[in-house]
Motif scaffolding. Sequence first.
Motif, PDB file in Angstrom:
ATOM      1  N   GLU A  42       0.825  -1.210   0.000  1.00 22.51           N
ATOM      2  CA  GLU A  42       0.000   0.000   0.000  1.00 22.51           C
ATOM      3  C   GLU A  42       0.856   1.256   0.000  1.00 22.51           C
ATOM      4  O   GLU A  42       0.491   2.268  -0.580  1.00 22.51           O
ATOM      5  CB  GLU A  42      -0.938  -0.004   1.217  1.00 22.51           C
ATOM      6  CG  GLU A  42      -2.147  -0.904   0.979  1.00 22.51           C
ATOM      7  CD  GLU A  42      -2.889  -1.291   2.246  1.00 22.51           C
ATOM      8  OE1 GLU A  42      -3.721  -2.207   2.168  1.00 22.51           O
ATOM      9  OE2 GLU A  42      -2.623  -0.683   3.312  1.00 22.51           O
ATOM     10  N   SER A  43       2.004   1.185   0.647  1.00 20.09           N
ATOM     11  CA  SER A  43       2.833   2.393   0.719  1.00 20.09           C
ATOM     12  C   SER A  43       3.738   2.557  -0.502  1.00 20.09           C
ATOM     13  O   SER A  43       4.053   3.672  -0.877  1.00 20.09           O
ATOM     14  CB  SER A  43       3.638   2.443   2.022  1.00 20.09           C
ATOM     15  OG  SER A  43       4.419   1.294   2.152  1.00 20.09           O
ATOM     16  N   ILE A  44       4.181   1.449  -1.116  1.00 21.25           N
ATOM     17  CA  ILE A  44       4.902   1.589  -2.393  1.00 21.25           C
ATOM     18  C   ILE A  44       3.922   1.166  -3.490  1.00 21.25           C
ATOM     19  O   ILE A  44       3.818   0.016  -3.833  1.00 21.25           O
ATOM     20  CB  ILE A  44       6.224   0.785  -2.443  1.00 21.25           C
ATOM     21  CG1 ILE A  44       6.041  -0.684  -2.041  1.00 21.25           C
ATOM     22  CG2 ILE A  44       7.290   1.419  -1.595  1.00 21.25           C
ATOM     23  CD1 ILE A  44       7.299  -1.528  -2.228  1.00 21.25           C
ATOM     24  N   LYS A  45       3.250   2.129  -4.034  1.00 24.30           N
ATOM     25  CA  LYS A  45       2.088   1.862  -4.907  1.00 24.30           C
ATOM     26  C   LYS A  45       2.472   1.007  -6.132  1.00 24.30           C
ATOM     27  O   LYS A  45       3.622   0.920  -6.494  1.00 24.30           O
ATOM     28  CB  LYS A  45       1.489   3.188  -5.353  1.00 24.30           C
ATOM     29  CG  LYS A  45       0.914   3.963  -4.171  1.00 24.30           C
ATOM     30  CD  LYS A  45       0.349   5.292  -4.600  1.00 24.30           C
ATOM     31  CE  LYS A  45      -0.278   6.033  -3.435  1.00 24.30           C
ATOM     32  NZ  LYS A  45       0.634   6.348  -2.351  1.00 24.30           N
ATOM     33  N   ASP A  46       1.449   0.420  -6.746  1.00 27.51           N
ATOM     34  CA  ASP A  46       1.608  -0.424  -7.938  1.00 27.51           C
ATOM     35  C   ASP A  46       2.244  -1.780  -7.639  1.00 27.51           C
ATOM     36  O   ASP A  46       2.627  -2.488  -8.548  1.00 27.51           O
ATOM     37  CB  ASP A  46       2.466   0.258  -9.026  1.00 27.51           C
ATOM     38  CG  ASP A  46       1.780   1.482  -9.562  1.00 27.51           C
ATOM     39  OD1 ASP A  46       0.546   1.500  -9.528  1.00 27.51           O
ATOM     40  OD2 ASP A  46       2.481   2.399  -9.996  1.00 27.51           O
ATOM     41  N   GLU A  47       2.405  -2.101  -6.401  1.00 30.35           N
ATOM     42  CA  GLU A  47       3.042  -3.379  -6.090  1.00 30.35           C
ATOM     43  C   GLU A  47       1.952  -4.433  -5.879  1.00 30.35           C
ATOM     44  O   GLU A  47       1.030  -4.234  -5.096  1.00 30.35           O
ATOM     45  CB  GLU A  47       3.875  -3.238  -4.821  1.00 30.35           C
ATOM     46  CG  GLU A  47       4.965  -4.242  -4.687  1.00 30.35           C
ATOM     47  CD  GLU A  47       6.164  -3.954  -5.588  1.00 30.35           C
ATOM     48  OE1 GLU A  47       6.798  -4.920  -6.026  1.00 30.35           O
ATOM     49  OE2 GLU A  47       6.459  -2.789  -5.841  1.00 30.35           O
ATOM     50  N   GLN A  48       2.074  -5.551  -6.586  1.00 29.59           N
ATOM     51  CA  GLN A  48       1.111  -6.625  -6.369  1.00 29.59           C
ATOM     52  C   GLN A  48       1.714  -7.618  -5.365  1.00 29.59           C
ATOM     53  O   GLN A  48       2.923  -7.867  -5.411  1.00 29.59           O
ATOM     54  CB  GLN A  48       0.779  -7.324  -7.685  1.00 29.59           C
ATOM     55  CG  GLN A  48       2.001  -7.735  -8.498  1.00 29.59           C
ATOM     56  CD  GLN A  48       1.646  -8.613  -9.687  1.00 29.59           C
ATOM     57  OE1 GLN A  48       0.693  -9.360  -9.657  1.00 29.59           O
ATOM     58  NE2 GLN A  48       2.437  -8.509 -10.739  1.00 29.59           N
ATOM     59  N   ILE A  49       0.903  -8.140  -4.480  1.00 37.50           N
ATOM     60  CA  ILE A  49       1.441  -9.147  -3.563  1.00 37.50           C
ATOM     61  C   ILE A  49       0.972 -10.529  -4.004  1.00 37.50           C
ATOM     62  O   ILE A  49      -0.182 -10.746  -4.353  1.00 37.50           O
ATOM     63  CB  ILE A  49       1.130  -8.858  -2.078  1.00 37.50           C
ATOM     64  CG1 ILE A  49      -0.358  -8.765  -1.804  1.00 37.50           C
ATOM     65  CG2 ILE A  49       1.854  -7.633  -1.590  1.00 37.50           C
ATOM     66  CD1 ILE A  49      -0.653  -8.732  -0.299  1.00 37.50           C
ATOM     67  N   ILE A  50       1.917 -11.445  -4.008  1.00 39.95           N
ATOM     68  CA  ILE A  50       1.694 -12.768  -4.591  1.00 39.95           C
ATOM     69  C   ILE A  50       2.027 -13.841  -3.555  1.00 39.95           C
ATOM     70  O   ILE A  50       3.115 -13.814  -2.964  1.00 39.95           O
ATOM     71  CB  ILE A  50       2.611 -12.959  -5.820  1.00 39.95           C
ATOM     72  CG1 ILE A  50       2.361 -11.855  -6.845  1.00 39.95           C
ATOM     73  CG2 ILE A  50       2.449 -14.337  -6.435  1.00 39.95           C
ATOM     74  CD1 ILE A  50       3.503 -11.665  -7.830  1.00 39.95           C
ATOM     75  N   PRO A  51       1.099 -14.777  -3.315  1.00 34.66           N
ATOM     76  CA  PRO A  51       1.434 -15.847  -2.370  1.00 34.66           C
ATOM     77  C   PRO A  51       2.490 -16.783  -2.961  1.00 34.66           C
ATOM     78  O   PRO A  51       2.256 -17.388  -4.017  1.00 34.66           O
ATOM     79  CB  PRO A  51       0.095 -16.574  -2.154  1.00 34.66           C
ATOM     80  CG  PRO A  51      -0.773 -16.180  -3.298  1.00 34.66           C
ATOM     81  CD  PRO A  51      -0.252 -14.886  -3.864  1.00 34.66           C
TER      82      PRO A  51
END
Length: 84
Positions: free
Chosen positions: A20-29
Motif C-alpha cells: 500500500e505504501s509503495i504503490k503499484d506493487e502486487q502481492i503474490i502468495p
Amino acid sequence: MMFYFSGAGNSYAVAKQIAESIKDEQIIPLARFEDLKQCEKAERIGLVFSCYDGNAPDIVLDFKNKLFNLIDKKNIYVFAVITA
Ligand SMILES: Cc1cc2nc3c(=O)[nH]c(=O)nc-3n(C[C@H](O)[C@H](O)[C@H](O)COP(=O)(O)O)c2cc1C
C-alpha cells in the motif's frame, strides 16, 4: 512484484502494508506461484516471510535460490522483510 509466505497471516499483513505504501506493487502468495519467468521482467522483487528456527522457511530458501539463478546479473532490486 512482492511475494509473501505466511502461516498465521503476520507476514501477509506486513506485505499488504508495504504494498500500500509503495504503490503499484502486487502481492503474490509464494506457495501458489508457478511462473518464475515472470520475475525476469520485474524492476523490483520483494520477499516477505517469517523467521522459522532462525532461518527462512525451506520454501522461501528454495524460491530464493531459483530466483537468484534466474535473475543473475540482471539489474533487478531485490529486498526481503522478515517477521519474527
Ligand atoms: C515453525 C516455526 C518456527 C519459528 N521460529 C522462529 C524463530 O526462530 N525466531 C522467531 O523470532 N520467531 C520464530 N517463529 C515465529 C514466527 O516467525 C512469527 O510468529 C511470525 O510472525 C509468523 O509469521 P506468519 O504468520 O506470516 O507465518 C517461528 C514460528 C514457527 C511456526
